[in-house]
Design a protein around this motif. Structure first.
Motif, mmCIF file in Angstrom:
data_model
loop_
_atom_site.group_PDB
_atom_site.id
_atom_site.type_symbol
_atom_site.label_atom_id
_atom_site.label_comp_id
_atom_site.label_asym_id
_atom_site.label_seq_id
_atom_site.Cartn_x
_atom_site.Cartn_y
_atom_site.Cartn_z
ATOM 1 N N THR A 118 36.960 92.289 18.363
ATOM 2 C CA THR A 118 38.174 91.501 18.524
ATOM 3 C C THR A 118 38.796 91.815 19.865
ATOM 4 O OG1 THR A 118 38.576 91.542 16.152
ATOM 5 C CG2 THR A 118 40.436 90.965 17.572
ATOM 6 N N PRO A 119 38.858 90.828 20.798
ATOM 7 C CA PRO A 119 39.449 91.082 22.109
ATOM 8 C C PRO A 119 40.911 91.479 22.002
ATOM 9 C CG PRO A 119 38.218 89.024 22.072
ATOM 10 C CD PRO A 119 38.364 89.477 20.653
ATOM 11 N N ALA A 120 41.450 91.955 23.139
ATOM 12 C CA ALA A 120 42.830 92.426 23.160
ATOM 13 C C ALA A 120 43.821 91.320 22.865
ATOM 14 C CB ALA A 120 43.130 93.063 24.513
ATOM 15 N N THR A 121 43.437 90.068 23.124
ATOM 16 C CA THR A 121 44.345 88.946 22.896
ATOM 17 C C THR A 121 44.463 88.585 21.424
ATOM 18 O OG1 THR A 121 42.535 87.391 23.206
ATOM 19 C CG2 THR A 121 43.846 87.951 25.153
ATOM 20 N N GLY A 122 43.569 89.157 20.581
ATOM 21 C CA GLY A 122 43.580 88.822 19.165
ATOM 22 C C GLY A 122 42.702 87.633 18.849
ATOM 23 N N TYR A 221 30.897 86.209 29.355
ATOM 24 C CA TYR A 221 31.892 86.748 30.293
ATOM 25 C C TYR A 221 32.610 85.621 31.039
ATOM 26 C CZ TYR A 221 34.173 88.737 34.281
ATOM 27 O OH TYR A 221 35.130 89.040 35.207
ATOM 28 N N GLU A 222 31.857 84.694 31.624
ATOM 29 C CA GLU A 222 32.456 83.641 32.444
ATOM 30 C C GLU A 222 33.447 82.796 31.647
ATOM 31 O OE1 GLU A 222 32.354 82.775 35.648
ATOM 32 O OE2 GLU A 222 31.058 84.438 36.247
ATOM 33 N N ILE A 223 33.116 82.496 30.412
ATOM 34 C CA ILE A 223 33.997 81.661 29.587
ATOM 35 C C ILE A 223 35.142 82.483 29.006
ATOM 36 C CG2 ILE A 223 34.120 80.202 27.530
ATOM 37 C CD1 ILE A 223 31.111 79.558 28.009
ATOM 38 N N GLY A 224 34.808 83.625 28.402
ATOM 39 C CA GLY A 224 35.824 84.417 27.718
ATOM 40 C C GLY A 224 36.825 85.053 28.653
ATOM 41 N N ALA A 225 36.352 85.622 29.766
ATOM 42 C CA ALA A 225 37.272 86.268 30.701
ATOM 43 C C ALA A 225 38.161 85.243 31.390
ATOM 44 C CB ALA A 225 36.486 87.078 31.733
ATOM 45 N N ALA A 226 37.613 84.059 31.709
ATOM 46 C CA ALA A 226 38.446 83.012 32.309
ATOM 47 C C ALA A 226 39.548 82.583 31.348
ATOM 48 C CB ALA A 226 37.586 81.811 32.698
ATOM 49 N N HIS A 227 39.205 82.430 30.089
ATOM 50 C CA HIS A 227 40.210 82.079 29.074
ATOM 51 C C HIS A 227 41.344 83.099 29.080
ATOM 52 C CE1 HIS A 227 41.945 82.199 24.991
ATOM 53 N NE2 HIS A 227 41.686 80.899 24.937
ATOM 54 N N ASP A 228 40.995 84.377 29.109
ATOM 55 C CA ASP A 228 42.014 85.418 29.084
ATOM 56 C C ASP A 228 42.859 85.419 30.354
ATOM 57 O OD1 ASP A 228 41.032 86.139 26.636
ATOM 58 O OD2 ASP A 228 39.963 87.920 27.330
ATOM 59 N N MET A 229 42.224 85.196 31.502
ATOM 60 C CA MET A 229 42.956 85.146 32.772
ATOM 61 C C MET A 229 43.968 84.005 32.791
ATOM 62 S SD MET A 229 39.888 85.827 35.526
ATOM 63 C CE MET A 229 39.028 87.412 35.604
ATOM 64 N N ILE A 230 43.565 82.845 32.294
ATOM 65 C CA ILE A 230 44.461 81.679 32.284
ATOM 66 C C ILE A 230 45.635 81.919 31.346
ATOM 67 C CG2 ILE A 230 44.624 79.230 31.692
ATOM 68 C CD1 ILE A 230 41.622 79.033 32.514
ATOM 69 N N VAL A 231 45.342 82.474 30.155
ATOM 70 C CA VAL A 231 46.417 82.767 29.198
ATOM 71 C C VAL A 231 47.383 83.790 29.782
ATOM 72 C CG1 VAL A 231 46.919 83.817 26.956
ATOM 73 C CG2 VAL A 231 45.071 82.142 27.160
ATOM 74 N N LYS A 232 46.856 84.821 30.407
ATOM 75 C CA LYS A 232 47.713 85.850 30.995
ATOM 76 C C LYS A 232 48.591 85.260 32.098
ATOM 77 C CE LYS A 232 47.632 90.412 33.182
ATOM 78 N NZ LYS A 232 46.772 91.530 33.672
ATOM 79 N N ALA A 233 48.019 84.372 32.928
ATOM 80 C CA ALA A 233 48.792 83.764 34.014
ATOM 81 C C ALA A 233 49.869 82.833 33.484
ATOM 82 C CB ALA A 233 47.855 83.004 34.957
ATOM 83 N N GLY A 234 49.555 82.097 32.410
ATOM 84 C CA GLY A 234 50.511 81.133 31.876
ATOM 85 C C GLY A 234 51.566 81.729 30.977
ATOM 86 N N GLY A 235 51.269 82.860 30.377
ATOM 87 C CA GLY A 235 52.211 83.484 29.451
ATOM 88 C C GLY A 235 51.633 83.554 28.053
ATOM 89 N N PRO A 236 52.220 84.359 27.185
ATOM 90 C CA PRO A 236 51.648 84.634 25.859
ATOM 91 C C PRO A 236 51.401 83.404 25.000
ATOM 92 C CG PRO A 236 53.445 86.150 26.358
ATOM 93 C CD PRO A 236 53.465 85.120 27.437
ATOM 94 N N SER A 237 52.228 82.374 25.117
ATOM 95 C CA SER A 237 52.067 81.195 24.263
ATOM 96 C C SER A 237 51.156 80.127 24.876
ATOM 97 C CB SER A 237 53.436 80.577 23.973
ATOM 98 O OG SER A 237 54.066 80.151 25.179
ATOM 99 N N THR A 238 50.528 80.445 25.991
ATOM 100 C CA THR A 238 49.673 79.474 26.682
ATOM 101 C C THR A 238 48.457 79.110 25.833
ATOM 102 O OG1 THR A 238 50.351 80.308 28.834
ATOM 103 C CG2 THR A 238 48.306 79.062 28.754
ATOM 104 N N GLU A 239 48.175 77.821 25.754
ATOM 105 C CA GLU A 239 47.006 77.345 25.023
ATOM 106 C C GLU A 239 45.973 76.797 26.008
ATOM 107 O OE1 GLU A 239 48.029 74.505 22.069
ATOM 108 O OE2 GLU A 239 49.392 75.852 20.986
#
Length: 332
Positions: A118-122, A221-239
């Protein structure tokens, strides 16, 4: 008694010192935001997935490469879907001895392919390898009829703010397919995209090509890490609702990985090849010729000089309104 305790401690210490297997690190050099090459390029010139991409502006090692072919009208925007990824990356499972492996590294730095991780984002970790060709790539709007969806790739970049200004002028909501490292470098723009009601799409960390040829671990990695980077940049509620493979390089494996992260695979039906900077009139003409009701238009707000895209959008938005089109999001 003492010897037995030492033996137990040795066993426990060995288990605790083990390293997590399956942890992935990017194999391509990080691109510099704003200089990345966008989607398309002639067949046979796709960049290696293990070396920095060559940008459309002639710079090497500066960002994403271009796809092998342009999408044709009415297609889903998929190219080169015959690649079968490697089924590697399934290590990390406890061995026959029953000794558990060490904990996986946090999702912010690496991902494993074990479904139990389970990644850190849940967010649940991506599923194991799923070889085959893509079957569920979206190339139409959610509502159908005389609607159109605007999508912008490779940003955020210098042109993103200008494009957001134009979209606001015409009350248009669009979808931005962002490169992970560009999102991480420009969090204010990601937050603005979200705040103004637009939607986000994962476009990988480094835009490697041919994307469908990546091993399973690299695709994770390319898909999952990008997803996390975008969410982190946009904020916790970013979809992040969609994943668009660089160059349209979808296959069943990367489609399956994206679905495991709650994302649909997004293609396109109209490609004006604005990445190649053919001139604003050519961009406008191609959209007008290829667009059909329910179409998804592929354009770019990053990956180089996008002044021609901005100029074309200034003409296309009033034209679309005059033709009776309403603006929609892609299907999900």
């Amino acid at each position: 008694m003492v010897a037995g305790c030492i033996a137990v401690a040795a066993v426990l210490g060995l288990s605790a010192c083990g390293t997590a297997s399956g942890a992935l690190q990017p194999t391509t050099a990080a691109a510099t935001p704003g200089s990345a090459s966008p989607q398309q390029q002639p067949t046979g010139t796709a960049a290696s997935t293990t070396a920095p991409a060559t940008g459309s502006d002639g710079a090497t090692g500066s960002g994403p490469a271009a796809p092998s072919a342009a999408a044709k009208p009415g297609t889903s925007g998929v190219s080169g879907t015959s690649g079968t990824p490697s089924a590697s990356g399934t290590s990390g499972t406890p061995g026959a001895s029953g000794t558990p492996s060490a904990p996986a590294q946090p999702a912010a730095t690496a991902r494993t392919t074990s479904p139990a991780t389970t990644p850190a984002t849940g967010t649940p970790a991506p599923p194991p390898a799923h070889p085959g060709t893509a079957t569920k790539v979206i190339g139409s709007t959610a509502s159908g009829g005389r609607t159109v969806a605007l999508t912008f790739d490779d940003g955020p970049g210098p042109a993103t703010g200008q494009i957001l200004d134009l979209l606001a002028q015409y009350h248009v909501k669009a979808t931005f397919c962002e490169i992970g490292q560009n999102a991480a470098a420009n969090p204010a723009l990601v937050k603005r995209v979200v705040a103004e009601g637009h939607r986000l799409c994962d476009h990988s960390v480094h835009h490697p090509q041919p994307f469908e040829k990546l091993s399973h671990d690299k695709a994770v990695y390319e898909i999952g890490a990008a997803h996390d980077m975008i969410v982190k940049a946009g904020g916790p509620s970013t979809e992040v609702s969609w994943f668009r493979a660089p160059g349209g390089g979808f296959d069943a494996d990367n489609e399956h990985i994206a679905a495991g992260l709650g994302m649909s695979s997004l293609g396109w039906s109209v490609d004006p090849r604005d990445w190649a900077r053919p001139g604003a009139p050519a961009i406008v003409s191609t959209v007008q010729q290829q667009l059909k009701p329910g179409g998804v238009i592929l354009m770019h707000d990053g990956g180089g000089d996008r002044s021609q895209t901005v100029a074309a959008l200034k003409q296309l938005l009033p034209w679309l309104v005059a033709q009776g089109y309403t603006f929609d999001l892609p299907a999900a």
